[in-house]
Design a protein around this motif. Structure first.
Motif, PDB file in Angstrom:
ATOM      1  N   ALA A   1      -6.417   6.077   8.754  1.00 51.63           N
ATOM      2  CA  ALA A   1      -5.858   7.094   9.655  1.00 51.63           C
ATOM      3  C   ALA A   1      -6.712   8.359   9.707  1.00 51.63           C
ATOM      4  N   GLY A   2      -7.828   8.392   8.949  1.00 53.37           N
ATOM      5  CA  GLY A   2      -8.736   9.528   9.021  1.00 53.37           C
ATOM      6  C   GLY A   2      -8.741  10.458   7.834  1.00 53.37           C
ATOM      7  N   VAL A   3      -7.959  10.151   6.784  1.00 56.84           N
ATOM      8  CA  VAL A   3      -7.929  10.993   5.583  1.00 56.84           C
ATOM      9  C   VAL A   3      -9.131  10.660   4.706  1.00 56.84           C
ATOM     10  N   ARG A   4      -9.768  11.693   4.156  1.00 55.51           N
ATOM     11  CA  ARG A   4     -10.944  11.505   3.300  1.00 55.51           C
ATOM     12  C   ARG A   4     -10.684  12.084   1.915  1.00 55.51           C
ATOM     13  N   ALA A   5     -11.362  11.533   0.936  1.00 58.75           N
ATOM     14  CA  ALA A   5     -11.216  12.028  -0.435  1.00 58.75           C
ATOM     15  C   ALA A   5     -11.606  13.499  -0.494  1.00 58.75           C
ATOM     16  N   GLY A   6     -10.762  14.311  -1.131  1.00 57.80           N
ATOM     17  CA  GLY A   6     -11.030  15.735  -1.271  1.00 57.80           C
ATOM     18  C   GLY A   6     -10.479  16.592  -0.158  1.00 57.80           C
ATOM     19  N   ASP A   7      -9.886  15.971   0.878  1.00 58.73           N
ATOM     20  CA  ASP A   7      -9.268  16.754   1.948  1.00 58.73           C
ATOM     21  C   ASP A   7      -8.148  17.621   1.390  1.00 58.73           C
ATOM     22  N   ARG A   8      -8.016  18.819   1.955  1.00 60.30           N
ATOM     23  CA  ARG A   8      -6.895  19.681   1.602  1.00 60.30           C
ATOM     24  C   ARG A   8      -5.731  19.405   2.555  1.00 60.30           C
ATOM     25  N   LEU A   9      -4.520  19.255   1.990  1.00 59.56           N
ATOM     26  CA  LEU A   9      -3.319  19.038   2.788  1.00 59.56           C
ATOM     27  C   LEU A   9      -2.746  20.395   3.202  1.00 59.56           C
ATOM     28  N   LEU A  10      -2.532  20.566   4.527  1.00 59.39           N
ATOM     29  CA  LEU A  10      -2.050  21.845   5.051  1.00 59.39           C
ATOM     30  C   LEU A  10      -0.633  21.782   5.595  1.00 59.39           C
ATOM     31  N   TRP A  11      -0.245  20.620   6.121  1.00 53.53           N
ATOM     32  CA  TRP A  11       0.958  20.561   6.962  1.00 53.53           C
ATOM     33  C   TRP A  11       1.449  19.122   6.962  1.00 53.53           C
TER      34      TRP A  11
ATOM     35  N   PHE B   1       0.813  -1.214   0.000  1.00 53.78           N
ATOM     36  CA  PHE B   1       0.000   0.000   0.000  1.00 53.78           C
ATOM     37  C   PHE B   1       0.845   1.262   0.000  1.00 53.78           C
ATOM     38  N   GLY B   2       2.016   1.201   0.645  1.00 56.15           N
ATOM     39  CA  GLY B   2       2.737   2.434   0.935  1.00 56.15           C
ATOM     40  C   GLY B   2       1.927   3.234   1.927  1.00 56.15           C
ATOM     41  N   LEU B   3       1.726   4.518   1.656  1.00 51.40           N
ATOM     42  CA  LEU B   3       0.862   5.345   2.491  1.00 51.40           C
ATOM     43  C   LEU B   3      -0.595   5.258   2.058  1.00 51.40           C
ATOM     44  N   GLY B   4      -0.831   4.705   0.855  1.00 49.59           N
ATOM     45  CA  GLY B   4      -2.207   4.597   0.368  1.00 49.59           C
ATOM     46  C   GLY B   4      -2.823   5.951   0.080  1.00 49.59           C
ATOM     47  N   LEU B   5      -2.054   6.813  -0.594  1.00 50.50           N
ATOM     48  CA  LEU B   5      -2.463   8.203  -0.722  1.00 50.50           C
ATOM     49  C   LEU B   5      -1.947   8.816  -2.015  1.00 50.50           C
ATOM     50  N   SER B   6      -2.818   9.509  -2.746  1.00 54.07           N
ATOM     51  CA  SER B   6      -2.413  10.291  -3.910  1.00 54.07           C
ATOM     52  C   SER B   6      -2.552  11.777  -3.587  1.00 54.07           C
TER      53      SER B   6
ATOM     54  N   GLY C   1       1.219  25.450  -3.808  1.00 56.32           N
ATOM     55  CA  GLY C   1       1.080  25.155  -2.387  1.00 56.32           C
ATOM     56  C   GLY C   1      -0.295  24.687  -1.963  1.00 56.32           C
ATOM     57  N   ARG C   2      -1.211  24.496  -2.902  1.00 56.75           N
ATOM     58  CA  ARG C   2      -2.557  24.024  -2.572  1.00 56.75           C
ATOM     59  C   ARG C   2      -2.730  22.612  -3.132  1.00 56.75           C
ATOM     60  N   PHE C   3      -2.863  21.637  -2.215  1.00 59.88           N
ATOM     61  CA  PHE C   3      -2.907  20.226  -2.603  1.00 59.88           C
ATOM     62  C   PHE C   3      -4.128  19.543  -1.997  1.00 59.88           C
ATOM     63  N   TYR C   4      -4.679  18.626  -2.778  1.00 66.40           N
ATOM     64  CA  TYR C   4      -5.812  17.827  -2.292  1.00 66.40           C
ATOM     65  C   TYR C   4      -5.416  16.352  -2.290  1.00 66.40           C
ATOM     66  N   LEU C   5      -6.121  15.565  -1.479  1.00 65.95           N
ATOM     67  CA  LEU C   5      -5.733  14.182  -1.248  1.00 65.95           C
ATOM     68  C   LEU C   5      -6.807  13.218  -1.710  1.00 65.95           C
ATOM     69  N   ASP C   6      -6.343  12.070  -2.191  1.00 69.48           N
ATOM     70  CA  ASP C   6      -7.245  10.999  -2.609  1.00 69.48           C
ATOM     71  C   ASP C   6      -6.726   9.684  -2.010  1.00 69.48           C
ATOM     72  N   PRO C   7      -7.292   9.242  -0.878  1.00 66.87           N
ATOM     73  CA  PRO C   7      -6.798   8.022  -0.231  1.00 66.87           C
ATOM     74  C   PRO C   7      -7.323   6.762  -0.917  1.00 66.87           C
ATOM     75  N   VAL C   8      -6.522   5.696  -0.885  1.00 58.85           N
ATOM     76  CA  VAL C   8      -6.954   4.395  -1.397  1.00 58.85           C
ATOM     77  C   VAL C   8      -8.010   3.830  -0.454  1.00 58.85           C
TER      78      VAL C   8
END
Length: 503
Positions: A192-202, A163-168, A177-184
Motif C-alpha cells: 500500500a506504499g508504507v516504507r520502513a522508517g516512515d513516520r505515522l501522522l494521521w 498478515f493482518g495489516l502487516g505493520l509494526s 505522539g511520535r510513531f514510526y512504522l516497520d512494514p512486513v
C-alpha cells in the motif's frame, strides 16, 4: 469563483539585474542561476478556515494573460491572516504546480482542500518580472522547497488473513505522539506504499500527535477490514519541520485508495442524455444529487453512468451543496456536451469518514467544447482522440528504480504511485499516475497488481515500461465503453421529491 466576501492595480516595476563576470564574485557561497531571478522570492501562505466559512478571496483568470490572480482579499479573513494579498499570482496549490493548469482545475483544487489550503504565490510585480526575465517558474518553486523533499503519502491498507495489516508501530521514547512504522516485507502495508522508517501522522481522519501508544494500538485494532494512514519519510519530515509547514492530507500523494471518482463525457443524442437527476437524503443524513433511471443504450449508459451514483461536479465545477435547480441549469447550459464527475454512495461515505472531499486527489479530464465533433456516442472511435503512450527505459541503481506501484485490490490495472526525485524513474520520464500498459514488451493492462509487481521484480536492467498518462487512459477506457457498453447495475434507494429527467 467566490471563496467569501476593488479592482486590483498591477504596476510594472520590472528592473533587470545585470551581472558582469569580469568583476568577479566576492562571496564564494553565491550561486548564479540563469533560470532564477535572485530578487524573485515566492511566499508561502497557509490558510485555515472554520467550518461553514470561506477562505476569504476571489480567484480570477484574466483573459489573454498568464497566471491565476488573487482578488478581493477580505479583511480579517483566513486569506488576509495568511499574508495573501490582492494581485498575488498562485504558483502552487497544496504543493501542486498550477501556473500552467486550466483555471477551472485550480479552482477545484482550492474548493476540495477542506479546512486547510497551502498556496505558494508571487506578488504581481515579481510575477511580471519573472516572466520578462524568462524565469523557469517550476525551477523557482523547486528551489524554494529544496532538494530531497518528497510529499507525504496517504496509504490505504487492507487486512489480509495471516498478515493482518502487516505493520509494526514503533513509539519514540520520551516523545509522545511520535510513531514510526516497520512494514512486513511484501505484506499489505508495504504494497500500500508504507516504507520502513516512515513516520505515522494521521489515521482514519485523526492526527496521532496526541495519542499514546496504547491508545493508538486500540484504535487500529478497532479497524476491522482496513485502515487509511498518512505517512512521511524522515528526510522529508525534517524538511517540513524546517520550513515550519504543517502536514495535512491535502499535501499527500495517494496509494491504493479503494474509491475514486470517475469522469463521464456525455454527448447528447437524438433522445437527449438519458438519465434522471434526483435530490435524495442518504441514510447518513447527507443531502445528495443522485443519477437514476439510466436509459438503455443512451449516451449516459454508453459513458459508463451507473444507477445510484452520486454527482460531485459538472464541467469541473463542484456541485455538492448546490441547489438542485442550479445543477439542472448548469447541465442545460452546457449544450450538446457535458462532463459529470461521479462516485458511488459507498465511496462518498468513505471520504466523509476520512473528513475530506473525494475530489481532493482527483485529476479530472474536462473536455473543451467540440472535443468530439461529429461523433455519436454509439460509434465513437477511441482513435479519434490522439493518445501518446510513452516508452520509459529505466536503468537500475543501487537503491532500485526509484518508483512505487499502486493498484486496487482484486481489480486489474496497475499505475505508478510515486516517483522519487532525481532517481532513475524520474530521469526516464515516468510520472505519478501513469498507467502501465507493457512491461518489457509484455502486455499487462488487464493483469492484477501482484502479477505486474512480480514481473517488475524479475526484470533486469534496463527495465522498459510502456505507459499512458492517467487522463489519456481514461480517454482510452471511455472509447471502449462507448463501443462495448456493459451491464449497468441498479440501486434501491428511495426517491425524494426533487428530480429532473435529462432526455
Amino acid at each position: 469563483m467566490k471563496y467569501t466576501t476593488g479592482p486590483v492595480e498591477v504596476t510594472d516595476m520590472s528592473q533587470k539585474f545585470t551581472f558582469n563576470p569580469k568583476e568577479g564574485i566576492d562571496n564564494p557561497a553565491l550561486v548564479i542561476s540563469d533560470d532564477i531571478v535572485p530578487d524573485v522570492c515566492p511566499r508561502l501562505c497557509l490558510l485555515k478556515r472554520e467550518e461553514g466559512q470561506g477562505f476569504g478571496f476571489y480567484l480570477q483568470k484574466e483573459t489573454g494573460c498568464r497566471g491565476h490572480v488573487v482578488q478581493q482579499v477580505a479583511s480579517w479573513s483566513a486569506a488576509e491572516r495568511s499574508g495573501l494579498r490582492d494581485g498575488d499570482r498562485i504558483l502552487e496549490v497544496n504543493e501542486d504546480f498550477v501556473d500552467n493548469q486550466e483555471h477551472s482545475k485550480v479552482v477545484l483544487k482550492v474548493q476540495a482542500s477542506g479546512l486547510h489550503v497551502c498556496l505558494l504565490v508571487l506578488s504581481a510585480e515579481q510575477y511580471e518580472r519573472a516572466l520578462s526575465e524568462g524565469t523557469d517558474l517550476m525551477a523557482l518553486v523547486q528551489a524554494h522547497r529544496g532538494n530531497g523533499c518528497a510529499r507525504p503519502r496517504l496509504c490505504h491498507i487492507n487486512r489480509e488473513p495471516g498478515f493482518g495489516l502487516g505493520l509494526s508501530i514503533i513509539p519514540t521514547e520520551g516523545d509522545k505522539g511520535r510513531f514510526y512504522l516497520d512494514p512486513v516485507s511484501e505484506g499489505p502495508a508495504e504494497r500500500a506504499g508504507v516504507r520502513a522508517g516512515d513516520r505515522l501522522l494521521w489515521i482514519n481522519g485523526v492526527m496521532v500527535s496526541s495519542l499514546s501508544h496504547s491508545a493508538l494500538t486500540k484504535k487500529i485494532k478497532k479497524c476491522e477490514d482496513y485502515v487509511t494512514i498518512l505517512v512521511i519519510d524522515s528526510i522529508s519530515d525534517d524538511s517540513y519541520i524546517r520550513r515550519k509547514m504543517p502536514i495535512f492530507p491535502a499535501l499527500a500523494c495517494t496509494h491504493n485508495l479503494p474509491h475514486r471518482p470517475k469522469t463521464l463525457h456525455l454527448v447528447q443524442g437524438p433522445e437527449g442524455y438519458g438519465f434522471l437527476l434526483r435530490q435524495e437524503k442518504l441514510t447518513s443524513g447527507r443531502i445528495a444529487h443522485l443519477l437514476r433511471e439510466v436509459d438503455p443504450s443512451s449516451p449516459a449508459e454508453v459513458a459508463g453512468m451507473e444507477d445510484g451514483d452520486l454527482l460531485l461536479a459538472v464541467n469541473g465545477e463542484q456541485v455538492e451543496g448546490v441547489e438542485h435547480e442550479d445543477i439542472v441549469r448548469r447541465i442545460r447550459q452546457s449544450g450538446q456536451q457535458v462532463t459529470l464527475t461521479t462516485i458511488s454512495i459507498q465511496g462518498r461515505e468513505y471520504y466523509t469518514q476520512l473528513g475530506f472531499s473525494p475530489l481532493l486527489f482527483y485529476e479530472q479530464d474536462t473536455p473543451q467544447k467540440g472535443r468530439f465533433p461529429g461523433l455519436t456516442p454509439q460509434r465513437r472511435d477511441v482513435h479519434s482522440h490522439q493518445l501518446c503512450p510513452r516508452l520509459c527505459v529505466l536503468h537500475k541503481e543501487d537503491a532500485g528504480f526509484g518508483f512505487s506501484l499502486a493498484g486496487t485490490q482484486n481489480e486489474p490495472g496497475t499505475y505508478i504511485g510515486q516517483v522519487a526525485a532525481g532517481r532513475a524513474a524520474e530521469r526516464a520520464g515516468l510520472w505519478e499516475g501513469d498507467v502501465i500498459m507493457e512491461v518489457d514488451g509484455q502486455h499487462v493492462e488487464r493483469q492484477h497488481f501482484e502479477e505486474v509487481m512480480s514481473l517488475i521484480k524479475k526484470a533486469g536492467s534496463p527495465l522498459r515500461l510502456l505507459v499512458l498518462a492517467g487522463s489519456e487512459y481514461e480517454v482510452l477506457r471511455y472509447g471502449r465503453l462507448a463501443m462495448s457498453p456493459g451491464p449497468i447495475p441498479h440501486g434501491t434507494q428511495d426517491a425524494d421529491s426533487t428530480q429532473h429527467k435529462f432526455v
